[in-house]
Design a protein around this motif. Structure first.
Motif, PDB file in Angstrom:
ATOM      1  N   PRO A   1     -29.501   9.975  -1.606  1.00 31.66           N
ATOM      2  CA  PRO A   1     -30.969  10.236  -0.731  1.00 31.66           C
ATOM      3  C   PRO A   1     -30.594  10.465   0.785  1.00 31.66           C
ATOM      4  N   ASN A   2     -29.374   9.960   1.249  1.00 31.43           N
ATOM      5  CA  ASN A   2     -29.098  10.352   2.584  1.00 31.43           C
ATOM      6  C   ASN A   2     -28.128  11.509   2.621  1.00 31.43           C
ATOM      7  N   PRO A   3     -28.103  12.433   3.354  1.00 27.51           N
ATOM      8  CA  PRO A   3     -27.284  13.603   3.555  1.00 27.51           C
ATOM      9  C   PRO A   3     -26.071  12.986   4.352  1.00 27.51           C
TER      10      PRO A   3
ATOM     11  N   ALA B   1     -16.134   3.554 -12.017  1.00 24.64           N
ATOM     12  CA  ALA B   1     -17.278   2.847 -11.026  1.00 24.64           C
ATOM     13  C   ALA B   1     -16.403   2.131  -9.985  1.00 24.64           C
ATOM     14  N   ALA B   2     -16.850   2.099  -8.607  1.00 22.51           N
ATOM     15  CA  ALA B   2     -16.091   1.254  -7.625  1.00 22.51           C
ATOM     16  C   ALA B   2     -17.063   0.755  -6.500  1.00 22.51           C
ATOM     17  N   GLY B   3     -16.410  -0.031  -5.855  1.00 17.70           N
ATOM     18  CA  GLY B   3     -17.151  -0.623  -4.573  1.00 17.70           C
ATOM     19  C   GLY B   3     -18.162  -1.723  -4.774  1.00 17.70           C
TER      20      GLY B   3
ATOM     21  N   ALA C   1     -25.740  -5.787  -5.865  1.00 17.28           N
ATOM     22  CA  ALA C   1     -25.434  -4.328  -6.626  1.00 17.28           C
ATOM     23  C   ALA C   1     -26.795  -3.393  -6.570  1.00 17.28           C
ATOM     24  N   SER C   2     -26.666  -2.283  -6.052  1.00 14.38           N
ATOM     25  CA  SER C   2     -27.821  -1.409  -6.416  1.00 14.38           C
ATOM     26  C   SER C   2     -28.801  -1.750  -7.446  1.00 14.38           C
ATOM     27  N   PRO C   3     -29.814  -1.778  -7.614  1.00 15.55           N
ATOM     28  CA  PRO C   3     -30.472  -1.939  -8.869  1.00 15.55           C
ATOM     29  C   PRO C   3     -30.743  -0.824 -10.017  1.00 15.55           C
TER      30      PRO C   3
ATOM     31  N   GLY D   1     -24.088   8.490  -5.016  1.00 14.46           N
ATOM     32  CA  GLY D   1     -23.700   7.605  -4.152  1.00 14.46           C
ATOM     33  C   GLY D   1     -22.702   8.381  -3.103  1.00 14.46           C
ATOM     34  N   GLY D   2     -23.084   8.865  -2.140  1.00 16.06           N
ATOM     35  CA  GLY D   2     -22.046   9.375  -0.908  1.00 16.06           C
ATOM     36  C   GLY D   2     -21.593   8.517   0.209  1.00 16.06           C
ATOM     37  N   GLY D   3     -21.597   7.012  -0.323  1.00  9.54           N
ATOM     38  CA  GLY D   3     -21.043   6.296   0.954  1.00  9.54           C
ATOM     39  C   GLY D   3     -19.543   5.997   0.915  1.00  9.54           C
ATOM     40  N   TYR D   4     -18.994   4.857   1.076  1.00  4.66           N
ATOM     41  CA  TYR D   4     -17.635   4.894   1.378  1.00  4.66           C
ATOM     42  C   TYR D   4     -16.801   5.211   0.206  1.00  4.66           C
ATOM     43  N   VAL D   5     -17.102   4.718  -1.181  1.00  6.12           N
ATOM     44  CA  VAL D   5     -16.605   5.276  -2.589  1.00  6.12           C
ATOM     45  C   VAL D   5     -16.877   6.821  -2.608  1.00  6.12           C
TER      46      VAL D   5
ATOM     47  N   GLY E   1     -22.501 -14.266   7.755  1.00 12.06           N
ATOM     48  CA  GLY E   1     -21.455 -13.668   7.309  1.00 12.06           C
ATOM     49  C   GLY E   1     -21.007 -12.473   8.431  1.00 12.06           C
ATOM     50  N   PHE E   2     -20.213 -11.624   7.990  1.00  9.81           N
ATOM     51  CA  PHE E   2     -19.748 -10.655   9.184  1.00  9.81           C
ATOM     52  C   PHE E   2     -20.873 -10.170   9.941  1.00  9.81           C
ATOM     53  N   ALA E   3     -21.784  -9.536   8.903  1.00  5.60           N
ATOM     54  CA  ALA E   3     -22.771  -8.785   9.465  1.00  5.60           C
ATOM     55  C   ALA E   3     -23.785  -9.359  10.520  1.00  5.60           C
TER      56      ALA E   3
ATOM     57  N   HIS F   1     -12.013  -2.680   0.245  1.00  2.00           N
ATOM     58  CA  HIS F   1     -11.732  -2.408  -1.115  1.00  2.00           C
ATOM     59  C   HIS F   1     -12.463  -1.158  -1.591  1.00  2.00           C
ATOM     60  N   ALA F   2     -13.554  -0.684  -1.084  1.00  4.52           N
ATOM     61  CA  ALA F   2     -14.099   0.500  -1.333  1.00  4.52           C
ATOM     62  C   ALA F   2     -13.503   1.528  -1.317  1.00  4.52           C
ATOM     63  N   VAL F   3     -12.759   1.774  -0.016  1.00  6.92           N
ATOM     64  CA  VAL F   3     -11.948   3.128   0.364  1.00  6.92           C
ATOM     65  C   VAL F   3     -11.087   3.213  -0.589  1.00  6.92           C
TER      66      VAL F   3
HETATM   67  C1  FAD Z   1     -23.561  -4.559   8.965  1.00  7.13           C
HETATM   68  C2  FAD Z   1     -22.548  -4.517   8.061  1.00  7.13           C
HETATM   69  C3  FAD Z   1     -21.086  -4.594   8.396  1.00  7.13           C
HETATM   70  C4  FAD Z   1     -19.939  -4.442   7.645  1.00  7.13           C
HETATM   71  N1  FAD Z   1     -18.812  -4.676   8.242  1.00  7.13           N
HETATM   72  C5  FAD Z   1     -17.747  -4.457   7.434  1.00  7.13           C
HETATM   73  C6  FAD Z   1     -16.362  -4.690   7.954  1.00  7.13           C
HETATM   74  O1  FAD Z   1     -16.302  -4.847   9.209  1.00  7.13           O
HETATM   75  N2  FAD Z   1     -15.283  -4.397   7.177  1.00  7.13           N
HETATM   76  C7  FAD Z   1     -15.621  -4.287   5.681  1.00  7.13           C
HETATM   77  O2  FAD Z   1     -14.618  -4.258   5.047  1.00  7.13           O
HETATM   78  N3  FAD Z   1     -16.667  -4.146   5.238  1.00  7.13           N
HETATM   79  C8  FAD Z   1     -17.849  -4.209   5.847  1.00  7.13           C
HETATM   80  N4  FAD Z   1     -18.988  -4.127   5.342  1.00  7.13           N
HETATM   81  C9  FAD Z   1     -19.209  -3.669   3.917  1.00  7.13           C
HETATM   82  C10 FAD Z   1     -18.811  -2.343   3.615  1.00  7.13           C
HETATM   83  O3  FAD Z   1     -19.379  -1.480   4.721  1.00  7.13           O
HETATM   84  C11 FAD Z   1     -19.423  -2.216   2.186  1.00  7.13           C
HETATM   85  O4  FAD Z   1     -18.586  -2.917   1.414  1.00  7.13           O
HETATM   86  C12 FAD Z   1     -19.045  -0.516   1.820  1.00  7.13           C
HETATM   87  O5  FAD Z   1     -19.943   0.246   2.424  1.00  7.13           O
HETATM   88  C13 FAD Z   1     -19.433  -0.314   0.274  1.00  7.13           C
HETATM   89  O6  FAD Z   1     -18.885   0.943  -0.086  1.00  7.13           O
HETATM   90  P1  FAD Z   1     -19.890   1.522  -1.279  1.00  7.13           P
HETATM   91  O7  FAD Z   1     -19.304   3.066  -1.404  1.00  7.13           O
HETATM   92  O8  FAD Z   1     -19.720   0.851  -2.558  1.00  7.13           O
HETATM   93  O9  FAD Z   1     -21.469   1.462  -0.620  1.00  7.13           O
HETATM   94  P2  FAD Z   1     -22.048   2.217   0.471  1.00  7.13           P
HETATM   95  O10 FAD Z   1     -21.045   2.617   1.423  1.00  7.13           O
HETATM   96  O11 FAD Z   1     -23.243   1.553   0.803  1.00  7.13           O
HETATM   97  O12 FAD Z   1     -22.616   3.634  -0.168  1.00  7.13           O
HETATM   98  C14 FAD Z   1     -23.555   3.633  -1.177  1.00  7.13           C
HETATM   99  C15 FAD Z   1     -24.279   5.076  -1.237  1.00  7.13           C
HETATM  100  O13 FAD Z   1     -25.162   5.057  -2.357  1.00  7.13           O
HETATM  101  C16 FAD Z   1     -26.176   5.550  -2.128  1.00  7.13           C
HETATM  102  N5  FAD Z   1     -27.307   5.109  -3.260  1.00  7.13           N
HETATM  103  C17 FAD Z   1     -27.803   3.978  -3.237  1.00  7.13           C
HETATM  104  N6  FAD Z   1     -28.695   4.158  -4.615  1.00  7.13           N
HETATM  105  C18 FAD Z   1     -28.511   5.403  -5.045  1.00  7.13           C
HETATM  106  C19 FAD Z   1     -29.095   6.066  -6.147  1.00  7.13           C
HETATM  107  N7  FAD Z   1     -30.227   5.556  -6.759  1.00  7.13           N
HETATM  108  N8  FAD Z   1     -28.760   7.232  -6.281  1.00  7.13           N
HETATM  109  C20 FAD Z   1     -27.889   7.817  -5.494  1.00  7.13           C
HETATM  110  N9  FAD Z   1     -27.414   7.404  -4.275  1.00  7.13           N
HETATM  111  C21 FAD Z   1     -27.528   6.082  -4.203  1.00  7.13           C
HETATM  112  C22 FAD Z   1     -26.442   4.882  -0.813  1.00  7.13           C
HETATM  113  O14 FAD Z   1     -27.562   5.823  -0.016  1.00  7.13           O
HETATM  114  C23 FAD Z   1     -25.303   4.914  -0.141  1.00  7.13           C
HETATM  115  O15 FAD Z   1     -24.869   6.267   0.881  1.00  7.13           O
HETATM  116  C24 FAD Z   1     -20.344  -4.145   6.118  1.00  7.13           C
HETATM  117  C25 FAD Z   1     -21.442  -4.127   5.683  1.00  7.13           C
HETATM  118  C26 FAD Z   1     -22.501  -4.100   6.451  1.00  7.13           C
HETATM  119  C27 FAD Z   1     -24.010  -3.972   5.904  1.00  7.13           C
END
Ligand code: FAD
Length: 461
Positions: A45-47, A319-321, A282-284, A17-21, A178-180, A344-346
């Motif tokens: 899956p996302n670049p 694990a985190a996020g 949580a992602s399943p 997962g290359g999102g926030y965490v 909620g916020f979203a 929290h994630a960051v």
């Molecule tokens: C509309 C919206 C608004 C928000 N606004 C706020 C806000 O204002 N303030 C705040 O604190 N939080 C906000 N949040 C919440 C915050 O964005 C999340 O808590 C945060 O992104 C979590 O980080 P993460 O790294 O755990 O997950 P993500 O950032 O979601 O990253 C997860 C990554 O894992 C990848 N992934 C998933 N499954 C797989 C797999 N099987 N194999 C490989 N990769 C995979 C995904 O593609 C994704 O890139 C918001 C959320 C949403 C939806």
């Protein structure tokens, strides 16, 4: 099967997962681990990393979609990047199974250490018609599609003499307070209002925006007093806010509501647009692993962010996020765990980076501790709500705080510049309310031109 072109002879830190965490962690560790002879591998899956708090602004056209994402290849140059989805994890044998995107290969990848950072997915319930008719707001594609869809409904409504069709096209329902959900309805209503003001066949009063929330209040992240003010503000804009109300069914564009207190019917309305933002889970994929998962499907983690089972920390797994149940040592989190948010994630990613290095250097690990700073929300141009360190405020100052905070918080200077520039351009020239057509079916005109009879028959350009 091992995939041949990937690093074989270097110890691999695999980030799922290359999102926030994942993005923050990879940024922090990529150079250090490369210099020490190892490799940081990011599978997603996302670049890109999606800056999720900007999705409502993307849906409202204040920010271009590409500016709300942070590309991996541009900013994680010292990482090994894999466009794929982890399907299962065999930690005992230090191997993950990966499904390459689209027609890409399926293969197994060995690792030395793993970081579970797969985030969350939209949480839904088995409500009749929901899967077929609703859209979420959890991906950049959903945000883009929503914007075009809403603007197209306005165009459609402005051409019909059928009052029922017009009302259906101009009724927009958002489920989840909620916020979203609140940001989504606030931003979308603001955009729709401008679009209608520019269309002399419609009146702003033709628009109907409805927020449906199952609980008795909205936005648990801000004080109750501020949440009540937000409800009053939304209602003063003509947005219907229905508390203690839920979705009963959404079949054939007829949405039926139910009162959550006594389960009695709470009204029904026809709509083309149903946006579902009622929470995440949580992602399943993590259930297909030998790592410990709690009853809510989250990977169990200790405060030092190591995956932790009944017998203590599991070597080589972190694990985190949103995907992890991380203890909230401040005692504020529901059930004793950190809520799923970016704040929290960051910060967890930064603590994890230190701890990963500490384990290599034989140093003690740090526990994750973070006191909630509050929350800022944008509810349309110059409108907002905020609670920062217990002080709550609304209107223009909250909106400015939202923009300053998120404009600053989006990773990389390059993205910050893009976002602030787009905000500036919109302020200078006004909001762009032009929808793009057929984004969901871009081959449509070509198929018709090339004589695809089925499409020709259906064609209503
Ligand atoms: C509309 C919206 C608004 C928000 N606004 C706020 C806000 O204002 N303030 C705040 O604190 N939080 C906000 N949040 C919440 C915050 O964005 C999340 O808590 C945060 O992104 C979590 O980080 P993460 O790294 O755990 O997950 P993500 O950032 O979601 O990253 C997860 C990554 O894992 C990848 N992934 C998933 N499954 C797989 C797999 N099987 N194999 C490989 N990769 C995979 C995904 O593609 C994704 O890139 C918001 C959320 C949403 C939806």
């Amino acid at each position: 099967m091992a995939f041949n072109q990937l690093a074989k002879d270097r110890p691999r830190l695999l980030i799922v997962g290359g999102g926030y965490v994942g993005f923050t962690l990879a940024q922090q560790l990529q150079t250090r681990i490369k210099e020490s002879g190892g490799v940081v591998t990011v599978v997603d899956p996302n670049p890109y990393m999606t800056y999720l708090p900007f999705l409502p602004e993307v849906a409202a056209g204040n920010i271009e979609a590409r500016s709300a994402i942070v590309p991996h290849r541009q900013h994680l140059k010292d990482c090994e990047l894999i466009g794929g989805r982890v399907e299962s994890i065999d930690h005992a044998n230090r191997t993950v199974s990966i499904r390459g995107i689209d027609q890409g290969p399926d293969f197994d990848l060995p690792y030395d250490e793993i970081v579970i950072a797969g985030g969350s997915v939209t949480r839904t319930f088995p409500i009749e018609g929901l899967a077929e008719n609703a859209i979420g707001l959890k991906t950049i594609e959903e945000a883009v599609s929503l914007r075009n869809w809403v603007l197209e409904r306005i165009e459609i409504a402005s051409l019909t003499d059928d009052e029922a069709e017009k009302r259906k096209a101009l009724t927009f329902i958002v489920v989840g307070g909620g916020f979203a959900g609140i940001e989504a309805i606030g931003e979308l209503e603001d955009m729709a209002r401008t679009a209608v003001e520019r269309n002399d066949r419609l009146k702003v009063s033709d628009l109907r925006f409805v927020l449906v929330e199952a609980m008795g209040r909205i936005m648990p992240e801000v004080t109750e007093e501020r949440a009540e003010k937000v409800v009053a503000d939304l209602r003063s804009r003509g947005i219907e806010v229905l508390l203690n109300t839920s979705l009963d069914s959404a079949k054939d564009q007829l949405v039926k509501l139910i009162n959550m207190k006594d389960k009695s019917p709470a009204g029904e309305m026809y709509t083309d647009t149903l946006v579902w933002t009622a929470g995440v889970q949580a992602s399943p994929f993590v259930k297909n692993s030998d790592l410990p998962v709690d009853e809510r499907g989250r990977v169990r983690a200790g405060a030092d962010l190591r995956v932790t089972g009944d017998d203590g920390p599991i070597k080589g797994a972190w694990a985190a996020g949103d995907i992890a149940a991380v203890p909230d040592l401040t005692g504020a989190g529901p059930g004793g765990f950190c809520v799923p948010n970016a704040q929290h994630a960051v910060r967890q990613a930064k603590t994890m980076a230190k701890n990963i290095m500490a384990t290599r250097e034989g140093k003690p690990l740090e526990d994750y501790y973070h006191e909630n700073l509050g929350a800022v929300a944008g509810l349309g141009l110059y409108k907002g709500a905020a609670t920062i360190r217990g002080v709550d405020f609304g209107g223009l100052p909250a909106w400015a705080a939202h923009r300053l905070y998120h404009g600053y918080a989006i990773p990389t200077i390059e993205r910050k510049v893009r976002v602030f520039s787009e905000w500036g351009i919109n302020m200078l020239f006004g909001r762009d309310t032009t929808g793009m057509r057929h984004v969901r079916d871009p081959r449509r005109s070509f198929k018709i031109a090339a004589g695809d009879e089925v499409d020709k028959a259906k064609a209503r350009l």
